[in-house]
Design an enzyme around this catalytic site. Structure first.
Site, PDB file in Angstrom:
ATOM      1  N   LYS A  67       0.812  -1.215   0.000  1.00  0.00           N
ATOM      2  CA  LYS A  67       0.000   0.000   0.000  1.00  0.00           C
ATOM      3  C   LYS A  67       0.847   1.268   0.000  1.00  0.00           C
ATOM      4  O   LYS A  67       0.564   2.228  -0.715  1.00  0.00           O
ATOM      5  CB  LYS A  67      -0.953  -0.007   1.200  1.00  0.00           C
ATOM      6  CG  LYS A  67      -2.052  -1.060   1.114  1.00  0.00           C
ATOM      7  CD  LYS A  67      -2.995  -0.972   2.302  1.00  0.00           C
ATOM      8  CE  LYS A  67      -4.118  -1.988   2.183  1.00  0.00           C
ATOM      9  NZ  LYS A  67      -5.064  -1.935   3.331  1.00  0.00           N
ATOM     10  N   ILE A  68       1.904   1.267   0.823  1.00  0.00           N
ATOM     11  CA  ILE A  68       2.740   2.467   0.914  1.00  0.00           C
ATOM     12  C   ILE A  68       3.509   2.672  -0.380  1.00  0.00           C
ATOM     13  O   ILE A  68       3.568   3.784  -0.922  1.00  0.00           O
ATOM     14  CB  ILE A  68       3.699   2.377   2.115  1.00  0.00           C
ATOM     15  CG1 ILE A  68       2.921   2.361   3.429  1.00  0.00           C
ATOM     16  CG2 ILE A  68       4.685   3.535   2.098  1.00  0.00           C
ATOM     17  CD1 ILE A  68       3.779   2.091   4.652  1.00  0.00           C
ATOM     18  N   THR A 112      12.271   4.798   3.785  1.00  0.00           N
ATOM     19  CA  THR A 112      11.306   5.082   4.853  1.00  0.00           C
ATOM     20  C   THR A 112      10.701   3.789   5.376  1.00  0.00           C
ATOM     21  O   THR A 112       9.641   3.802   5.998  1.00  0.00           O
ATOM     22  CB  THR A 112      10.179   6.006   4.350  1.00  0.00           C
ATOM     23  OG1 THR A 112       9.601   5.432   3.172  1.00  0.00           O
ATOM     24  CG2 THR A 112      10.696   7.395   4.040  1.00  0.00           C
ATOM     25  N   SER A 113      11.370   2.668   5.145  1.00  0.00           N
ATOM     26  CA  SER A 113      10.814   1.365   5.511  1.00  0.00           C
ATOM     27  C   SER A 113      11.478   0.801   6.765  1.00  0.00           C
ATOM     28  O   SER A 113      10.991   0.998   7.871  1.00  0.00           O
ATOM     29  CB  SER A 113      10.941   0.394   4.335  1.00  0.00           C
ATOM     30  OG  SER A 113      10.286  -0.820   4.615  1.00  0.00           O
ATOM     31  N   ARG A 114      12.604   0.112   6.611  1.00  0.00           N
ATOM     32  CA  ARG A 114      13.346  -0.438   7.739  1.00  0.00           C
ATOM     33  C   ARG A 114      14.831  -0.200   7.523  1.00  0.00           C
ATOM     34  O   ARG A 114      15.357  -0.376   6.428  1.00  0.00           O
ATOM     35  CB  ARG A 114      13.074  -1.949   7.897  1.00  0.00           C
ATOM     36  CG  ARG A 114      11.705  -2.274   8.496  1.00  0.00           C
ATOM     37  CD  ARG A 114      11.623  -1.852   9.955  1.00  0.00           C
ATOM     38  NE  ARG A 114      10.338  -2.113  10.571  1.00  0.00           N
ATOM     39  CZ  ARG A 114       9.344  -1.246  10.669  1.00  0.00           C
ATOM     40  NH1 ARG A 114       9.489  -0.022  10.167  1.00  0.00           N
ATOM     41  NH2 ARG A 114       8.212  -1.556  11.262  1.00  0.00           N
ATOM     42  N   ASP A 121      14.722   7.785   6.810  1.00  0.00           N
ATOM     43  CA  ASP A 121      13.903   7.997   8.006  1.00  0.00           C
ATOM     44  C   ASP A 121      14.130   6.871   9.004  1.00  0.00           C
ATOM     45  O   ASP A 121      13.578   6.895  10.096  1.00  0.00           O
ATOM     46  CB  ASP A 121      12.413   8.071   7.633  1.00  0.00           C
ATOM     47  CG  ASP A 121      11.526   8.410   8.817  1.00  0.00           C
ATOM     48  OD1 ASP A 121      11.770   9.453   9.455  1.00  0.00           O
ATOM     49  OD2 ASP A 121      10.609   7.619   9.127  1.00  0.00           O
ATOM     50  N   GLN A 126      10.077   9.280  11.658  1.00  0.00           N
ATOM     51  CA  GLN A 126       8.892  10.110  11.850  1.00  0.00           C
ATOM     52  C   GLN A 126       7.918  10.033  10.678  1.00  0.00           C
ATOM     53  O   GLN A 126       6.904  10.747  10.658  1.00  0.00           O
ATOM     54  CB  GLN A 126       9.291  11.562  12.091  1.00  0.00           C
ATOM     55  CG  GLN A 126       9.768  12.307  10.849  1.00  0.00           C
ATOM     56  CD  GLN A 126      10.050  13.771  11.115  1.00  0.00           C
ATOM     57  OE1 GLN A 126      11.088  14.100  11.694  1.00  0.00           O
ATOM     58  NE2 GLN A 126       9.168  14.654  10.681  1.00  0.00           N
ATOM     59  N   ALA A 127       8.198   9.171   9.690  1.00  0.00           N
ATOM     60  CA  ALA A 127       7.358   9.135   8.490  1.00  0.00           C
ATOM     61  C   ALA A 127       5.902   8.835   8.823  1.00  0.00           C
ATOM     62  O   ALA A 127       4.984   9.335   8.172  1.00  0.00           O
ATOM     63  CB  ALA A 127       7.894   8.111   7.497  1.00  0.00           C
ATOM     64  N   PHE A 128       5.669   8.039   9.855  1.00  0.00           N
ATOM     65  CA  PHE A 128       4.309   7.655  10.237  1.00  0.00           C
ATOM     66  C   PHE A 128       3.584   8.753  11.016  1.00  0.00           C
ATOM     67  O   PHE A 128       2.373   8.675  11.225  1.00  0.00           O
ATOM     68  CB  PHE A 128       4.343   6.402  11.117  1.00  0.00           C
ATOM     69  CG  PHE A 128       4.754   6.686  12.544  1.00  0.00           C
ATOM     70  CD1 PHE A 128       3.787   6.801  13.536  1.00  0.00           C
ATOM     71  CD2 PHE A 128       6.075   6.861  12.890  1.00  0.00           C
ATOM     72  CE1 PHE A 128       4.139   7.075  14.852  1.00  0.00           C
ATOM     73  CE2 PHE A 128       6.450   7.132  14.195  1.00  0.00           C
ATOM     74  CZ  PHE A 128       5.471   7.244  15.183  1.00  0.00           C
TER      75      PHE A 128
END
Length: 330
Positions: free
Chosen positions: A154-155, A232-234, A258, A296-298
């Site tokens: 989804k992302i 921006t994942s892991r 991130d 902080q992306a979330f």
């Protein structure tokens, strides 16, 4: 239902308390992360609520089992920090929040790209100091560039759609491709082709043994000279030493992160008055073409609201003996 809540921040407590009005669970909040020294705090609880840097290895899961814990709820999508085999062996259910406002993470990835490309962060500091020079602030047009998206959940697809709106050519890679996503200007390719062809590569895949250090010395060598890499994942998707070498050789032109593979103990903490002993992140911070934010992306109102609602819903489903698509199994 008593839940031991680890690694909490003020915003966690605010949103979970607000949402819990409709559920009525009992929370015990602990600022410390869950590890071998703090696991005893979970005694007399029925479940633990954890985040990305809490440890749930076999030893800790066995301890939780001995305390009578039957449920681990992750208030995040990733579960690479949980020994699922041990959880299954000890009869502990693991449930997560698989998708909380995918727009939040996708939009943050775009923000990193635009900030790093147009050097907004550097320009902001200059102007505040009265320096209005444009020297060394040159960027590039994103329109017309080729953007590689690694991971088409989804992302990843939300990010791809945003970048398509910029007028970019989109290349996709996923171990399990969904051809329905292919449209004009969007197509699946092999990872090697994506890396060789993309001006910007954005990582949106989970961290698994297979994807650990996906970006390593070899895969960095495949990139276009001067390409931008965004994660921006892991953090574990990138071999940090290899990234530093790629930056030093100018193979990698830009790096935006991130997440960081050794972020535990760093991210989510104010270390401004301490000496950071991590030489790798200190080296990264010294590069002018590197931009790092601290996981902080979330972090949007919509995401925090959804995380609390889904997490508490997962607990409610467990209490009521309901199966859930949010349960993580081997």
């Amino acid at each position: 239902m008593k839940i031991a809540f680890f690694s909490y921040k003020s915003y966690d407590k605010e949103w979970f308390n607000k949402t819990n009005v409709d559920f009525g669970f009992e929370f015990k909040y602990f600022r410390v992360a869950l590890d071998e020294e703090t696991v005893a705090y979970a005694k007399d609880s029925d479940a633990v609520c954890v985040f990305v840097n809490d440890k749930l290895n076999r030893e800790i899961i066995e301890k939780l089992h001995s305390y009578g814990i039957k449920l681990i709820v992750l208030r995040c999508a990733g579960f690479n920090n949980v020994d699922l085999e041990a959880a299954q062996e000890f009869g502990i259910s693991v449930r997560r929040v698989p998708a909380y406002s995918p727009e939040a993470v996708a939009e943050h990835a775009v923000a990193l790209i635009m900030t790093l490309n147009r050097k907004i962060h550097r320009a902001y500091g200059r102007v505040r100091d009265g320096n209005f020079s444009l020297s060394r602030l040159t960027g590039f047009n994103v329109n017309g560039k080729t953007v590689g998206v690694v991971g088409t959940g989804k992302i990843g697809m939300m990010f791809a759609n945003i970048m398509k709106g910029f007028g970019c050519n989109i290349l996709l890679y996923d171990k399990y491709p969904n051809k329905a996503y292919e449209t004009e200007g969007v197509r699946y390719v092999e990872l090697t082709e994506l890396l060789k062809s993309s001006d910007i590569v954005s990582l949106h895949c989970p961290l698994t043994p297979e994807t650990s250090h996906l970006m390593n010395q070899y895969t960095f060598s495949l990139l276009k000279d001067g390409a931008m890499l965004v994660n921006t994942s892991r953090g574990g998707l990138i071999n940090t030493r290899a990234a530093i070498d790629a930056l030093k050789s100018h193979k990698l032109g830009y790096l935006a992160m991130d997440v960081y593979e050794m972020e535990e103990g760093l991210f989510f903490n104010n270390l401004s008055d301490t000496i950071i002993n991590d030489d790798l992140i200190s080296r990264l911070l010294a590069f002018p073409n590197v931009l790092i934010t601290s996981h902080q992306a979330f972090f949007t109102v919509e995401a925090l609201e959804q995380i609390a609602a889904v997490t508490l819903g997962n607990i409610k489903d467990f209490v009521e003996g309901k199966n859930s698509d949010n349960e993580v199994k081997l």
